[in-house]
Scaffold this motif. Structure first.
Motif, PDB file in Angstrom:
ATOM      1  N   ASN A  15       0.852  -1.170   0.000  1.00 45.25           N
ATOM      2  CA  ASN A  15       0.000   0.000   0.000  1.00 45.25           C
ATOM      3  C   ASN A  15       0.893   1.226   0.000  1.00 45.25           C
ATOM      4  OD1 ASN A  15      -1.826   2.127   0.613  1.00 45.25           O
ATOM      5  ND2 ASN A  15      -3.152   0.700   1.691  1.00 45.25           N
ATOM      6  N   ARG A  16       0.526   2.217  -0.785  1.00 46.99           N
ATOM      7  CA  ARG A  16       1.295   3.460  -0.852  1.00 46.99           C
ATOM      8  C   ARG A  16       0.829   4.487   0.176  1.00 46.99           C
ATOM      9  NH1 ARG A  16       4.745   3.866  -4.510  1.00 46.99           N
ATOM     10  NH2 ARG A  16       4.837   6.131  -4.464  1.00 46.99           N
ATOM     11  N   LYS A  17      -0.221   4.210   0.914  1.00 50.01           N
ATOM     12  CA  LYS A  17      -0.811   5.218   1.799  1.00 50.01           C
ATOM     13  C   LYS A  17      -0.922   4.765   3.253  1.00 50.01           C
ATOM     14  CE  LYS A  17      -1.538   8.368  -1.299  1.00 50.01           C
ATOM     15  NZ  LYS A  17      -0.860   9.646  -1.229  1.00 50.01           N
ATOM     16  N   TRP A  18       0.108   4.125   3.796  1.00 56.80           N
ATOM     17  CA  TRP A  18       0.114   3.825   5.230  1.00 56.80           C
ATOM     18  C   TRP A  18       0.304   5.146   5.960  1.00 56.80           C
ATOM     19  CZ3 TRP A  18      -0.943  -0.990   6.944  1.00 56.80           C
ATOM     20  CH2 TRP A  18      -0.800  -2.042   6.046  1.00 56.80           C
ATOM     21  N   ALA A  19      -0.507   5.419   6.951  1.00 56.51           N
ATOM     22  CA  ALA A  19      -0.452   6.696   7.667  1.00 56.51           C
ATOM     23  C   ALA A  19       0.662   6.704   8.701  1.00 56.51           C
ATOM     24  CB  ALA A  19      -1.789   6.964   8.351  1.00 56.51           C
ATOM     25  N   SER A  50      10.719   8.198   2.056  1.00 54.88           N
ATOM     26  CA  SER A  50       9.589   9.069   2.368  1.00 54.88           C
ATOM     27  C   SER A  50      10.098  10.397   2.915  1.00 54.88           C
ATOM     28  CB  SER A  50       8.711   8.365   3.415  1.00 54.88           C
ATOM     29  OG  SER A  50       7.722   9.208   3.914  1.00 54.88           O
ATOM     30  N   CYS A 102      -0.301  15.458   7.092  1.00 57.05           N
ATOM     31  CA  CYS A 102      -0.800  14.087   7.195  1.00 57.05           C
ATOM     32  C   CYS A 102       0.068  13.164   6.323  1.00 57.05           C
ATOM     33  CB  CYS A 102      -2.265  14.033   6.766  1.00 57.05           C
ATOM     34  SG  CYS A 102      -3.020  12.443   7.079  1.00 57.05           S
ATOM     35  N   PRO A 103       1.317  12.961   6.714  1.00 56.16           N
ATOM     36  CA  PRO A 103       2.224  12.188   5.855  1.00 56.16           C
ATOM     37  C   PRO A 103       1.858  10.699   5.810  1.00 56.16           C
ATOM     38  CG  PRO A 103       3.281  12.666   7.941  1.00 56.16           C
ATOM     39  CD  PRO A 103       1.959  13.394   7.937  1.00 56.16           C
ATOM     40  N   SER A 104       2.211  10.089   4.701  1.00 56.80           N
ATOM     41  CA  SER A 104       2.008   8.653   4.541  1.00 56.80           C
ATOM     42  C   SER A 104       3.269   8.058   3.922  1.00 56.80           C
ATOM     43  CB  SER A 104       0.785   8.371   3.667  1.00 56.80           C
ATOM     44  OG  SER A 104       0.976   8.901   2.376  1.00 56.80           O
ATOM     45  N   PHE A 105       3.315   6.729   3.870  1.00 58.17           N
ATOM     46  CA  PHE A 105       4.475   6.058   3.298  1.00 58.17           C
ATOM     47  C   PHE A 105       4.034   4.786   2.589  1.00 58.17           C
ATOM     48  CE2 PHE A 105       3.952   4.352   7.516  1.00 58.17           C
ATOM     49  CZ  PHE A 105       4.326   3.022   7.452  1.00 58.17           C
ATOM     50  N   ALA A 106       4.881   4.305   1.698  1.00 58.11           N
ATOM     51  CA  ALA A 106       4.612   3.070   0.964  1.00 58.11           C
ATOM     52  C   ALA A 106       5.362   1.930   1.632  1.00 58.11           C
ATOM     53  CB  ALA A 106       5.048   3.206  -0.485  1.00 58.11           C
TER      54      ALA A 106
END
Length: 117
Positions: A15-19, A50, A102-106
């Motif tokens: 997933n590219r949008k883990w919070a 990231s 609200c950063p996210s990571f893959a």
């Protein structure tokens, strides 16, 4: 969760949008995910580069089994793990005050029993 297993007991998630969780005033934080491995398996984990530095490790009790900690950049590891209870630990460092609100990571995670490889 059973929803991530295929018929062979293999887990593969990407997933590219883990919070990223809320970070403390020191711009650091951590998150842990518990899991139980039922049979000897290969465990692979990958986190893309990231805006937040993210270190990863898998532990059992207080014993570190494997980790990825490369300062900035991508983090990854591959290891064999025995049956037992484990925690995946993410450690977040925000070295920049300009990080989005609200950063996210893959992240990619794969677990496969050795007898299915």
């Amino acid at each position: 969760s059973i929803r991530y297993l295929d018929l062979e007991g293999i887990v593969h998630m990407y997933n590219r949008k883990w919070a990223v969780p809320h970070l403390s005033s020191t711009q650091t934080g951590s998150k842990s995910i518990s899991l139980t491995i039922k049979e000897e398996s290969v465990f692979r984990m990958y986190v893309e580069e990231s805006s937040i530095d993210i270190d990863i490790k898998i532990i059992t009790g207080s014993k570190k089994i494997a980790s990825g900690s490369n300062l900035y950049g991508e983090e990854s590891f591959v290891t064999n793990i025995a049956p037992g209870d484990y925690n995946i630990v993410f450690i977040f460092y925000d070295w920049s005050s300009s990080t989005m609100s609200c950063p996210s990571f893959a992240m990619e995670l794969a677990i496969s029993p050795l007898n299915r490889i």
